[in-house]
Motif scaffolding. Structure first.
Motif, PDB file in Angstrom:
ATOM      1  N   LYS A  66       4.035 -61.774 -16.893  1.00  0.00           N
ATOM      2  CA  LYS A  66       5.363 -62.357 -17.078  1.00  0.00           C
ATOM      3  C   LYS A  66       5.228 -63.542 -18.011  1.00  0.00           C
ATOM      4  O   LYS A  66       4.347 -64.381 -17.846  1.00  0.00           O
ATOM      5  N   ARG A  67       6.122 -63.600 -18.972  1.00  0.00           N
ATOM      6  CA  ARG A  67       6.196 -64.766 -19.853  1.00  0.00           C
ATOM      7  C   ARG A  67       7.571 -65.380 -19.649  1.00  0.00           C
ATOM      8  O   ARG A  67       8.586 -64.762 -20.007  1.00  0.00           O
ATOM      9  N   ARG A  68       7.562 -66.541 -19.088  1.00  0.00           N
ATOM     10  CA  ARG A  68       8.803 -67.211 -18.700  1.00  0.00           C
ATOM     11  C   ARG A  68       9.787 -67.253 -19.863  1.00  0.00           C
ATOM     12  O   ARG A  68       9.481 -67.725 -20.949  1.00  0.00           O
ATOM     13  N   GLY A  69      10.968 -66.727 -19.610  1.00  0.00           N
ATOM     14  CA  GLY A  69      12.031 -66.743 -20.597  1.00  0.00           C
ATOM     15  C   GLY A  69      11.918 -65.661 -21.659  1.00  0.00           C
ATOM     16  O   GLY A  69      12.815 -65.508 -22.479  1.00  0.00           O
ATOM     17  N   LEU A  70      10.827 -64.918 -21.658  1.00  0.00           N
ATOM     18  CA  LEU A  70      10.623 -63.889 -22.681  1.00  0.00           C
ATOM     19  C   LEU A  70      10.614 -62.471 -22.109  1.00  0.00           C
ATOM     20  O   LEU A  70      11.022 -61.537 -22.774  1.00  0.00           O
ATOM     21  N   GLY A  71      10.082 -62.302 -20.900  1.00  0.00           N
ATOM     22  CA  GLY A  71      10.028 -60.973 -20.305  1.00  0.00           C
ATOM     23  C   GLY A  71       8.630 -60.602 -19.879  1.00  0.00           C
ATOM     24  O   GLY A  71       7.766 -61.453 -19.671  1.00  0.00           O
ATOM     25  N   MET A  72       8.403 -59.302 -19.773  1.00  0.00           N
ATOM     26  CA  MET A  72       7.124 -58.762 -19.332  1.00  0.00           C
ATOM     27  C   MET A  72       6.404 -58.137 -20.519  1.00  0.00           C
ATOM     28  O   MET A  72       7.008 -57.443 -21.331  1.00  0.00           O
ATOM     29  N   PHE A  73       5.109 -58.377 -20.561  1.00  0.00           N
ATOM     30  CA  PHE A  73       4.276 -57.887 -21.656  1.00  0.00           C
ATOM     31  C   PHE A  73       3.039 -57.201 -21.078  1.00  0.00           C
ATOM     32  O   PHE A  73       2.567 -57.571 -20.000  1.00  0.00           O
ATOM     33  N   VAL A  74       2.518 -56.249 -21.828  1.00  0.00           N
ATOM     34  CA  VAL A  74       1.287 -55.580 -21.417  1.00  0.00           C
ATOM     35  C   VAL A  74       0.148 -56.587 -21.546  1.00  0.00           C
ATOM     36  O   VAL A  74      -0.035 -57.209 -22.595  1.00  0.00           O
ATOM     37  N   ALA A  75      -0.594 -56.754 -20.477  1.00  0.00           N
ATOM     38  CA  ALA A  75      -1.677 -57.732 -20.439  1.00  0.00           C
ATOM     39  C   ALA A  75      -2.862 -57.277 -21.284  1.00  0.00           C
ATOM     40  O   ALA A  75      -3.095 -56.075 -21.457  1.00  0.00           O
ATOM     41  N   ALA A  76      -3.595 -58.235 -21.782  1.00  0.00           N
ATOM     42  CA  ALA A  76      -4.828 -57.937 -22.519  1.00  0.00           C
ATOM     43  C   ALA A  76      -5.792 -57.212 -21.587  1.00  0.00           C
ATOM     44  O   ALA A  76      -5.956 -57.601 -20.429  1.00  0.00           O
ATOM     45  N   GLY A  77      -6.393 -56.153 -22.074  1.00  0.00           N
ATOM     46  CA  GLY A  77      -7.348 -55.381 -21.293  1.00  0.00           C
ATOM     47  C   GLY A  77      -6.728 -54.412 -20.308  1.00  0.00           C
ATOM     48  O   GLY A  77      -7.445 -53.780 -19.527  1.00  0.00           O
ATOM     49  N   ALA A  78      -5.410 -54.269 -20.330  1.00  0.00           N
ATOM     50  CA  ALA A  78      -4.726 -53.410 -19.361  1.00  0.00           C
ATOM     51  C   ALA A  78      -5.173 -51.952 -19.462  1.00  0.00           C
ATOM     52  O   ALA A  78      -5.444 -51.310 -18.449  1.00  0.00           O
ATOM     53  N   GLN A  79      -5.259 -51.437 -20.671  1.00  0.00           N
ATOM     54  CA  GLN A  79      -5.633 -50.039 -20.850  1.00  0.00           C
ATOM     55  C   GLN A  79      -7.048 -49.788 -20.316  1.00  0.00           C
ATOM     56  O   GLN A  79      -7.294 -48.777 -19.653  1.00  0.00           O
ATOM     57  N   GLU A  80      -7.954 -50.706 -20.564  1.00  0.00           N
ATOM     58  CA  GLU A  80      -9.334 -50.568 -20.073  1.00  0.00           C
ATOM     59  C   GLU A  80      -9.380 -50.644 -18.551  1.00  0.00           C
ATOM     60  O   GLU A  80     -10.129 -49.907 -17.909  1.00  0.00           O
ATOM     61  N   LYS A  81      -8.581 -51.521 -17.948  1.00  0.00           N
ATOM     62  CA  LYS A  81      -8.519 -51.614 -16.481  1.00  0.00           C
ATOM     63  C   LYS A  81      -8.040 -50.297 -15.880  1.00  0.00           C
ATOM     64  O   LYS A  81      -8.576 -49.835 -14.873  1.00  0.00           O
ATOM     65  N   ILE A  82      -7.030 -49.716 -16.506  1.00  0.00           N
ATOM     66  CA  ILE A  82      -6.514 -48.433 -16.021  1.00  0.00           C
ATOM     67  C   ILE A  82      -7.601 -47.369 -16.135  1.00  0.00           C
ATOM     68  O   ILE A  82      -7.818 -46.577 -15.209  1.00  0.00           O
ATOM     69  N   MET A  83      -8.301 -47.351 -17.259  1.00  0.00           N
ATOM     70  CA  MET A  83      -9.375 -46.380 -17.477  1.00  0.00           C
ATOM     71  C   MET A  83     -10.440 -46.505 -16.388  1.00  0.00           C
ATOM     72  O   MET A  83     -10.862 -45.506 -15.798  1.00  0.00           O
ATOM     73  N   GLU A  84     -10.869 -47.719 -16.110  1.00  0.00           N
ATOM     74  CA  GLU A  84     -11.911 -47.934 -15.101  1.00  0.00           C
ATOM     75  C   GLU A  84     -11.427 -47.513 -13.712  1.00  0.00           C
ATOM     76  O   GLU A  84     -12.173 -46.891 -12.960  1.00  0.00           O
ATOM     77  N   THR A  85     -10.193 -47.851 -13.379  1.00  0.00           N
ATOM     78  CA  THR A  85      -9.632 -47.455 -12.086  1.00  0.00           C
ATOM     79  C   THR A  85      -9.571 -45.940 -11.972  1.00  0.00           C
ATOM     80  O   THR A  85      -9.939 -45.365 -10.948  1.00  0.00           O
ATOM     81  N   ARG A  86      -9.143 -45.284 -13.040  1.00  0.00           N
ATOM     82  CA  ARG A  86      -9.030 -43.825 -13.014  1.00  0.00           C
ATOM     83  C   ARG A  86     -10.394 -43.155 -12.936  1.00  0.00           C
ATOM     84  O   ARG A  86     -10.543 -42.115 -12.294  1.00  0.00           O
ATOM     85  N   LYS A  87     -11.389 -43.731 -13.580  1.00  0.00           N
ATOM     86  CA  LYS A  87     -12.742 -43.179 -13.478  1.00  0.00           C
ATOM     87  C   LYS A  87     -13.236 -43.259 -12.034  1.00  0.00           C
ATOM     88  O   LYS A  87     -13.833 -42.315 -11.518  1.00  0.00           O
TER      89      LYS A  87
END
Length: 127
Positions: A66-87
């Motif tokens: 969450k970025r106050r006043g701006l909205g929600m953004f994909v976090a740095a490293g998100a895709q890699e975290k998903i990959m590791e969780t799925r593995k």
């Protein structure tokens, strides 16, 4: 942006799962803004609190920020975290049961590895 809902679980979980898939497949890239809670709730005709609950699951898993006043953004490293969780899920959901079944069938490790290699070579899981 296409969301598809079914009766498999709560809507907020389906929203979280589908947003996660969109991050994983690169529809939403790291640092990129995702649609707001209001946008999604209006487009999907879902209560904003339901959408927010799904999005907050991704915030808690550090896939969205969450970025106050701006909205929600994909976090740095998100895709890699998903990959590791799925593995890890793949190991628990498939590999462990595969090995257990191979043992029941008296298939040793070398034979199992050959079967897996054959599956890769043939591009299928058929015997």
């Amino acid at each position: 942006m296409n969301f598809h809902f079914d009766q498999s679980g709560p809507l907020y979980q389906q929203i979280a799962d589908q947003l996660e898939e969109m991050i994983f497949t690169g529809i939403y890239r790291e640092g990129e803004q995702v649609p707001s809670t209001t946008q999604l709730s209006q487009e999907l005709h879902i209560n904003p609190a339901t959408v927010l609950k799904g999005m907050n699951q991704l915030v808690n898993r550090q896939l969205l920020e969450k970025r106050r006043g701006l909205g929600m953004f994909v976090a740095a490293g998100a895709q890699e975290k998903i990959m590791e969780t799925r593995k890890e899920d793949f190991y628990h959901d498939y590999v462990q049961s595969l090995v257990a079944e191979a043992r029941k069938l008296n298939i040793n490790e070398a034979h199992l590895m050959n079967l897996i290699k054959r599956g890769y070579q043939n591009g299928s899981t058929e015997d």
